[in-house]
Design an enzyme around this catalytic site. Structure first.
Site, PDB file in Angstrom:
ATOM      1  N   ALA A   1      41.340  33.120  46.915  1.00  0.00           N
ATOM      2  CA  ALA A   1      43.557  33.227  47.599  1.00  0.00           C
ATOM      3  C   ALA A   1      43.006  34.965  47.498  1.00  0.00           C
ATOM      4  O   ALA A   1      44.184  35.435  47.843  1.00  0.00           O
ATOM      5  CB  ALA A   1      44.027  33.501  45.622  1.00  0.00           C
TER       6      ALA A   1
ATOM      7  N   SER B   1      39.014  39.328  44.764  1.00  0.00           N
ATOM      8  CA  SER B   1      37.960  40.170  44.462  1.00  0.00           C
ATOM      9  C   SER B   1      38.262  41.063  45.600  1.00  0.00           C
ATOM     10  O   SER B   1      38.034  42.020  45.928  1.00  0.00           O
ATOM     11  CB  SER B   1      36.795  39.083  44.696  1.00  0.00           C
ATOM     12  OG  SER B   1      36.203  38.710  43.329  1.00  0.00           O
TER      13      SER B   1
ATOM     14  N   SER C   1      41.303  32.877  36.035  1.00  0.00           N
ATOM     15  CA  SER C   1      42.408  33.170  34.317  1.00  0.00           C
ATOM     16  C   SER C   1      43.645  32.026  34.906  1.00  0.00           C
ATOM     17  O   SER C   1      44.747  32.396  35.090  1.00  0.00           O
ATOM     18  CB  SER C   1      42.576  34.365  34.359  1.00  0.00           C
ATOM     19  OG  SER C   1      42.962  35.520  35.769  1.00  0.00           O
TER      20      SER C   1
END
Length: 203
Positions: free
Chosen positions: A36, A39, A106
């Site tokens: 997505a 980072s 997460s």
């Protein structure tokens, strides 16, 4: 035994460190599917902050699993422990006066809420919203293909659930928007929130 452990109060407070740094410390928590752009966006935002004199550090999912969390796998229980460790580490950075940016899938809301509670009001959740098809197209590591072929178990978005944030501070359409536009939106939000009051930003 925990009863023999006593918290040692530091001489230099977080507020003193923030004053010296010229900005508040807080956690920018980037969440979203693999691919997505978490980072990439976190590092771009850090670059902007750093170039403007901020004390920053990025905690990246893959990097952390090379060291701090190298003993953990990807079961729900181990993912929970992974995020717990990251949350505690991010809190230490924040106490040191640093703006900490974390880039982790997460996938579970409860785990992200746990870190939000640790941060005591200084947690900014950024949902990097990119459709699964876009993430698969960007799959430079070949992880989605392996997951669909059954070579990777419990892969988020394929064989393991991702629980989208319900009330994130920011939703960034990383599947559609230019990287710099995404970063600009985050910097603008931080200005609006008033956590960078003493810095005249150059982007």
């Amino acid at each position: 035994m925990k009863e023999n452990i006593v918290w040692h109060q530091p001489i230099i407070s977080r507020q003193q460190r923030e004053l010296q740094n010229g900005h508040r410390s807080f956690i920018l928590w980037f969440t979203g599917l693999s691919g997505a752009g978490k980072s990439t966006l976190a590092h771009r935002v850090e670059e902007i902050l750093f170039q403007n004199g901020c004390r920053t550090y990025v905690l990246d999912g893959d990097n952390v699993r090379h060291g701090l969390c190298s003993d953990l796998g990807f079961s729900p229980e181990q993912r929970k422990e992974n995020i717990r460790r990251i949350g505690e580490t991010a809190k230490l950075f924040m106490d040191a006066g640093v703006i900490v940016l974390t880039a982790f899938i997460s996938p579970y809301r409860a785990d992200r809420q746990m870190v939000r509670a640790l941060a005591a009001g200084e947690f900014i959740e950024i949902f990097c919203n990119a459709p699964l098809r876009v993430c698969e197209q960007r799959d430079v590591k070949g992880l989605y293909l392996k997951a669909r072929q059954g070579e990777i178990k419990e892969f988020t978005g394929i064989s393991s659930a991702y629980e989208e944030p319900q009330n994130p501070e920011l939703i960034i359409m990383t599947g559609e928007e230019d990287l710099n536009d995404c970063a600009d939106r985050i910097i603008a939000y931080l200005h609006q929130r008033g956590v960078l009051p003493n810095i005249d930003f150059v982007i």
